[in-house]
Write an enzyme that holds these catalytic residues in place. Structure first.
Site, PDB file in Angstrom:
ATOM      1  N   ASP A 279      81.327 -40.870  45.684  1.00 36.32           N
ATOM      2  CA  ASP A 279      80.104 -40.285  46.207  1.00 36.32           C
ATOM      3  C   ASP A 279      80.055 -38.798  45.853  1.00 36.32           C
ATOM      4  O   ASP A 279      79.057 -38.274  45.343  1.00 36.32           O
ATOM      5  CB  ASP A 279      80.086 -40.487  47.734  1.00 36.32           C
ATOM      6  CG  ASP A 279      78.718 -40.259  48.333  1.00 36.32           C
ATOM      7  OD1 ASP A 279      77.788 -39.922  47.578  1.00 36.32           O
ATOM      8  OD2 ASP A 279      78.578 -40.399  49.561  1.00 36.32           O
TER       9      ASP A 279
ATOM     10  N   TYR B  31      83.872 -45.442  54.341  1.00 37.28           N
ATOM     11  CA  TYR B  31      82.507 -45.878  54.623  1.00 37.28           C
ATOM     12  C   TYR B  31      82.473 -47.196  55.402  1.00 37.28           C
ATOM     13  O   TYR B  31      81.405 -47.743  55.631  1.00 37.28           O
ATOM     14  CB  TYR B  31      81.726 -46.032  53.313  1.00 37.28           C
ATOM     15  CG  TYR B  31      81.417 -44.710  52.660  1.00 37.28           C
ATOM     16  CD1 TYR B  31      82.443 -43.837  52.331  1.00 37.28           C
ATOM     17  CD2 TYR B  31      80.122 -44.321  52.393  1.00 37.28           C
ATOM     18  CE1 TYR B  31      82.187 -42.615  51.739  1.00 37.28           C
ATOM     19  CE2 TYR B  31      79.853 -43.097  51.806  1.00 37.28           C
ATOM     20  CZ  TYR B  31      80.887 -42.257  51.476  1.00 37.28           C
ATOM     21  OH  TYR B  31      80.628 -41.051  50.892  1.00 37.28           O
TER      22      TYR B  31
ATOM     23  N   ASP C 182      91.357 -33.576  43.191  1.00 33.83           N
ATOM     24  CA  ASP C 182      91.063 -32.133  43.139  1.00 33.83           C
ATOM     25  C   ASP C 182      91.198 -31.604  41.715  1.00 33.83           C
ATOM     26  O   ASP C 182      90.345 -30.853  41.216  1.00 33.83           O
ATOM     27  CB  ASP C 182      91.915 -31.332  44.132  1.00 33.83           C
ATOM     28  CG  ASP C 182      93.312 -31.892  44.336  1.00 33.83           C
ATOM     29  OD1 ASP C 182      93.607 -32.964  43.776  1.00 33.83           O
ATOM     30  OD2 ASP C 182      94.117 -31.266  45.040  1.00 33.83           O
TER      31      ASP C 182
ATOM     32  N   LYS D 122      94.035 -39.768  45.362  1.00 34.56           N
ATOM     33  CA  LYS D 122      94.800 -38.760  46.102  1.00 34.56           C
ATOM     34  C   LYS D 122      96.048 -39.472  46.635  1.00 34.56           C
ATOM     35  O   LYS D 122      96.391 -39.379  47.824  1.00 34.56           O
ATOM     36  CB  LYS D 122      93.926 -38.195  47.234  1.00 34.56           C
ATOM     37  CG  LYS D 122      94.492 -36.960  47.901  1.00 34.56           C
ATOM     38  CD  LYS D 122      94.277 -35.702  47.101  1.00 34.56           C
ATOM     39  CE  LYS D 122      94.992 -34.531  47.754  1.00 34.56           C
ATOM     40  NZ  LYS D 122      94.994 -33.312  46.949  1.00 34.56           N
TER      41      LYS D 122
END
Ligand code: NAI
Length: 360
Positions: free
Chosen positions: A253, A149, A229, A196
């Site tokens: 988000d 972002y 995930d 991740k």
């Protein structure tokens, strides 16, 4: 748009930052941003409920986003920024951001400009709102100022673009400390860092290293890690196994909307953005253009965000009254908006909450 520089003064400042509730000094002026789409409808509902709670607040109404662009030719008028800096606290409706074109997100801009680095979204099951899980009680803590972002995007060559993911030790440490301080103050048992780092070894690796270092300072709170995930899969099969979730901006988000889906959708989940010098309270949802202006929006998300705001400005009793009013309306199931399977309008839901508060 000039970025406010904030000096990192280290640990003590970070620790203080999780000190919710915030400033207490009696009557407060709050910047009120009606927002776009369903924003004005739900924000007016929230003001009605706050006034019914007895909290003594004054409103400084300011336009932002598409509404401000239309009226003043800019989505972020100087008066809005001046008001936010003066009051330090805002109740904000959603702001429109066009997909793939137009001005950059004003939400992202305001969070960065005011250094509102911690986004907090408590996600709770409600009696009367039927979902596959009954006892969801999750706290999503999202880093608000960096990651993808940062808005650093460029075209390398025709047909090839780069978006830069920025992760810093300073921002990672302070959001981790916010999550652990929140957990400590609210007697939560565990913090799970979602990442991740198996793929983004440097950026998410740094985020994790910072979270681990902060976790060592809170031996009574269990610290876990999960790849994003796998975390999503577990959230939709066993959400009650999580407590506080700690995430970078993008994962936060996405995962926070997923969490909203576990308890009845975007219409019922509140949110707040906290910094050292202020906070903006807003619902998780957007402008809902498909139902804007139709008196169909569920006002509960912004009403519960208002309860978070009242706690922040020193009105915990009024915040509790509002929460009990919302719970009682949902539990009875007689007044439900369309997103919750009912036929009630925004105004009918608001009136029912005010009535429930009066009878509490
Ligand atoms: P959205 O949250 O506006 O709508 C998604 C779906 O949820 C729609 O079907 C909508 O009708 C429904 N919904 C949302 N809030 C509801 C409520 N209170 N009551 C009943 N139904 C509700 O998400 P979308 O369509 O992706 O975004 C629309 C615009 O909102 C975009 O311009 C986006 O950038 C902006 N947005 C702004 C946010 C903010 O200001 N904090 C947050 C999210 C999106």
């Amino acid at each position: 748009m000039k970025r406010t520089e904030v000096k990192d003064t280290g640990k003590s400042r970070d620790a203080k930052s999780a000190g919710i509730p915030g400033p207490r000094n009696g009557t407060r002026t709050i910047t009120l941003i009606p927002g776009d789409g369903i924003g004005p409808e739900v924000v007016n509902a929230a003001v009605e409920v706050i006034e019914a709670s007895g909290a003594k607040l004054e409103w400084d109404r300011q336009l932002a986003g598409a509404a401000a662009l239309k009226r003043f030719g800019t989505p972020v008028p100087d008066d809005l920024l001046a008001s936010l800096k003066r009051t330090g606290v805002a109740l904000k409706g959603p702001l429109e951001t066009r997909v793939g074109e137009g001005y950059r997100s004003i939400n992202v801009y305001l969070r960065r400009e005011l250094d509102l680095y911690a986004n907090l979204r408590p996600t709770l099951s409600f009696p009367g709102v039927h979902t596959p899980f009954r006892n969801v009680d999750l706290i999503v803590v999202r880093e608000n100022t960096e990651d993808l972002y940062s808005g650093i995007e460029h075209q390398v060559a025709p047909g090839v673009v780069e978006s830069i993911k920025v992760i810093t030790a300073r921002a990672s440490r302070r959001i981790a400390r916010f999550a652990f301080e929140y957990a400590k103050r609210n007697r939560r048992k565990s913090v799970t860092a979602v990442h991740k780092a198996n793929i983004m070894k440097l950026s998410d690796g740094l985020f994790l290293r910072c979270a681990r270092a902060v976790a060592r300072e809170y031996p009574k709170i269990s610290y876990r890690e999960q790849i994003v995930d796998a975390a999503c899969m577990r959230l939709v099969t066993d959400p009650c196994s999580f407590d506080v979730l700690l995430l970078e901006n993008l994962y936060g988000d996405i995962v926070s909307d997923l969490c909203a889906g576990l308890v009845g959708g975007l219409g019922v989940v509140p949110g707040a953005n906290y910094g050292e010098r202020g906070a903006i309270f807003e619902a998780v949802h957007g402008t809902a253009p498909d139902i804007a202006g139709m008196n169909l929006a569920n006002p509960i998300a912004i009403i519960l965000s208002s309860a978070m705001m009242l706690e922040y400005v020193g009105y915990p009793r009024q915040a509790g009254l509002i929460r009990r009013g919302v719970q009682s309306v949902l539990k009875s199931g007689r007044t439900m908006t369309r997103d919750l399977g009912g036929k009630a309008t925004t105004s009918e839901m608001t009136a029912a909450i005010v009535r429930a508060m009066r009878n509490a």
